[in-house]
Write an enzyme that holds these catalytic residues in place. Structure first.
Site, PDB file in Angstrom:
ATOM      1  N   GLY A 353       0.805  -1.271  -0.011  1.00 43.11           N
ATOM      2  CA  GLY A 353      -0.053  -0.053   0.188  1.00 43.11           C
ATOM      3  C   GLY A 353       0.910   1.143  -0.217  1.00 43.11           C
ATOM      4  O   GLY A 353       1.954   1.275  -0.637  1.00 43.11           O
ATOM      5  N   GLU A 377      22.378  -5.607 -21.018  1.00 45.64           N
ATOM      6  CA  GLU A 377      22.573  -6.757 -21.458  1.00 45.64           C
ATOM      7  C   GLU A 377      21.642  -7.388 -22.670  1.00 45.64           C
ATOM      8  O   GLU A 377      21.664  -8.652 -22.686  1.00 45.64           O
ATOM      9  CB  GLU A 377      22.814  -7.648 -20.389  1.00 45.64           C
ATOM     10  CG  GLU A 377      23.989  -7.555 -19.474  1.00 45.64           C
ATOM     11  CD  GLU A 377      24.559  -8.762 -18.696  1.00 45.64           C
ATOM     12  OE1 GLU A 377      24.487  -9.954 -18.988  1.00 45.64           O
ATOM     13  OE2 GLU A 377      25.020  -8.196 -17.479  1.00 45.64           O
TER      14      GLU A 377
END
Ligand SMILES: Cc1cc2nc3c(=O)[nH]c(=O)nc-3n(C[C@H](O)[C@H](O)[C@H](O)COP(=O)(O)OP(=O)(O)OC[C@H]3O[C@@H](n4cnc5c(N)ncnc54)[C@H](O)[C@@H]3O)c2cc1C
Length: 397
Positions: A353, A377
Site C-alpha cells: 500500500g 545486457e
C-alpha cells in the site's frame, strides 16, 4: 537435462553468503542507494573473501565454484542489493570471464588472476552513443601502428567505468569485414594514456554502481592486448553476453524472492477490516502469481547454468547445437527473469500500500532497481528477436 539438486558445497556457499550479506551489506544498502555511493570498502571485503572470482578456476586465482556457484552468489546478492550485483556482474561476467574463455595464458596471468582475487576491477565497453541494441554499428576504431593499436572513440554506459582498473573495449579494426570479422576486443589498462572519464550518469536505480561515458583519445594498446583473434571481437561480445545473461537472471531471482518475503511479512502484520490483509484471497492470489513465476524461474535458471557449466570454458570446442541452445535459453531466461522480478516487486509494492511508496521502504528501492534488467545486457525486445528467430530457424522441440 531435467534433474537438478545442489551439492553440500553449494548449500554451504549459499548459507555463508547469506550470512555475510545480511551482516555486512544489508545495513548499508539504503545509504548506498540514497547517496549513489560506490561501495568501495564492501567490494574490497568481497575481494578478500574470494567473491570477485567465484566462477573462475582456482589456477587463475578464483574460487573454482563454477556457474552454479556464481548464480548462487548473484541470487543472494539480488535479495539484498542490486547495485552490488550489477558491479559484480560487470566485473566478473562481462569484464573478466571473457579472459578465461578467450585469453592467452599470459593474459590470464596478468589480468584474470588479479580480477579473480579482487585486486583489480573490470569494466566492459561495448555500447556507444549511436550503438546500443545495434552494437555492431559501433564507431570506435582501432588502427594498427607497428606493434600497437591506436583506439579512438566514445563509449557510453560503462558499468564500473569510474572505478575500473581494466577495460575490455570493442573497436572496429576493419569496417569492410562487417561485425563478424571487422570488430576486435582489446584489454586496456586504466593507466594507458588517452583514456578519459566523461560524465557519470545519475540513475533511477542501481545507484551504487557507476555508469560512465568514456573517451578513448588516441589510446595506444600493445598488440599482445588483443583478446582472442583480430576480427573476433563481436563473437567474443555475443558469447560473453549469452553467458552473462544467466547470472543476470540469478540476480532477478533473488529480487523476486525478497519481494515475496517482504510482501508476506507486511501482509501478516497489516490489519484492515479486523484481520491481517494476508487473509484476503485477493492478496493471496497476488502472492500465488509471484510464487508461480519465482518457482519456475529457479528451476530453469539452475538448469541452464548447469548445462552452461558442462559446456566448459573453451567456446571454440562448443558444438553448433549447444551454442544455439545456450543463446536461445539464456535469452528466454533473461527475459522471463527480469519480467518476473519487475512483476514481483510491483505486486509486493501494491501489497505494501502507501508504505511501499515511501522512500524509507525497501520495496521502493527494489522497484527502481529491478527495471534495468529489462534493458541492459540486451533489451527484452532484442531477446524476443533472438528467441523468435531461433524458433523459426530450428523449430521447437
Ligand atoms: C545502467 C546501465 C548500465 C549499462 N552497463 C553497460 C556496460 O557495462 N557496458 C555496455 O557496453 N553497455 C552497458 N549498458 C548499455 C545497455 O546494454 C544498452 O542500454 C542496451 O543494450 C540498449 O541500448 P540503448 O539503450 O541504446 O537502446 P536502443 O537500442 O536505442 O533501443 C531503444 C528501444 O528500442 C527497442 N529496439 C531497438 N531495436 C529494435 C528492433 N530491431 N526491434 C524491436 N525493438 C527494438 C529496444 O528494445 C528499446 O526498447 C548499460 C546501460 C544502462 C542503462
Amino acid at each position: 537435462m531435467i534433474d537438478f539438486s545442489f551439492t553440500d558445497e553449494q548449500t554451504l556457499l549459499r548459507q555463508n553468503t547469506r550470512d555475510f550479506l545480511e551482516r555486512e551489506l544489508r545495513p548499508i544498502s539504503a545509504e548506498i542507494d540514497r547517496d549513489a555511493k560506490f561501495p568501495a570498502e564492501f567490494i574490497r571485503k568481497m575481494g578478500e573473501m574470494g567473491y570477485m572470482g567465484v566462477p573462475i578456476p582456482e589456477e587463475y586465482g578464483g574460487a573454482g565454484l563454477g556457474k552454479v556457484g556464481y548464480c548462487i552468489l548473484l541470487e543472494e546478492l539480488g535479495r539484498v542489493d542490486a547495485s552490488v550485483s550489477t558491479i559484480l556482474g560487470a566485473h566478473c561476467s562481462l569484464g573478466s570471464t571473457p579472459l578465461l574463455y578467450f585469453g592467452t595464458e599470459e593474459q590470464k596471468m596478468r589480468y584474470l588472476v588479479p580480477a579473480a582475487k579482487g585486486k583489480a576491477l573490470h569494466s566492459f565497453n561495448l555500447s556507444e552513443p549511436g550503438a546500443g541494441s545495434d552494437a555492431a554499428s559501433l564507431q570506435t576504431t582501432a588502427v594498427r601502428d607497428g606493434n600497437d593499436y591506436i583506439i579512438n572513440g566514445t563509449k557510453l554506459w560503462a558499468t564500473n567505468g569510474k572505478e575500473a582498473d581494466v577495460y575490455l573495449v570493442f573497436a572496429a579494426t576493419d569496417r569492410s569485414l562487417g561485425a563478424f570479422g571487422g570488430i576486435t576486443a582489446f584489454i586496456v589498462e586504466r593507466k594507458f594514456d588517452g583514456l578519459k572519464l566523461g560524465t557519470e550518469e545519475e540513475k533511477m536505480g542501481i545507484r551504487g554502481s557507476s555508469t560512465m561515458q568514456l573517451f578513448y583519445d588516441n589510446v595506444r594498446v600493445p598488440r599482445e592486448n588483443v583478446l582472442g583473434e583480430v576480427g573476433k571481437g563481436f563473437l567474443i561480445a555475443m558469447t560473453t553476453l549469452d553467458v552473462g545473461r544467466i547470472s543476470l537472471a540469478a540476480g532477478s531471482l533473488g529480487a523476486s524472492s525478497r519481494a515475496i518475503e517482504l510482501a508476506v511479512e507486511h501482509a501478516k502484520r497489516r490489519v484492515q477490516f479486523g484481520k491481517p490483509i494476508a487473509e484476503q484471497q485477493a492478496i493471496q492470489f497476488k502472492l500465488a502469481d509471484m510464487g508461480i513465476r519465482t518457482r519456475m524461474l529457479k528451476f530453469f535458471l539452475y538448469n541452464v547454468a548447469t548445462r552452461a557449466e558442462k559446456m566448459g570454458t573453451n567456446p571454440a570446442g562448443w558444438s553448433k547445437a549447444d551454442r544455439e541452445e545456450l543463446t536461445r535459453d539464456a535469452a528466454i531466461l533473461k527475459t522471463f527473469a527480469s519480467e518476473s522480478a519487475s512483476f514481483c516487486v510491483d505486486e509486493s509494492l501494491q501489497i505494501h500500500g502507501g508504505t511501499g511508496f515511501i522512500k524509507s521502504s525497501e520495496i521502493e528501492r527494489m522497484y527502481r532497481d529491478a527495471r534495468i534488467s529489462e534493458i541492459y545486457e540486451g533489451t527484452n525486445e532484442i531477446q524476443r528477436m533472438v528467441i523468435g528467430r531461433d524458433i523459426v530457424k530450428r523449430g521447437w522441440e
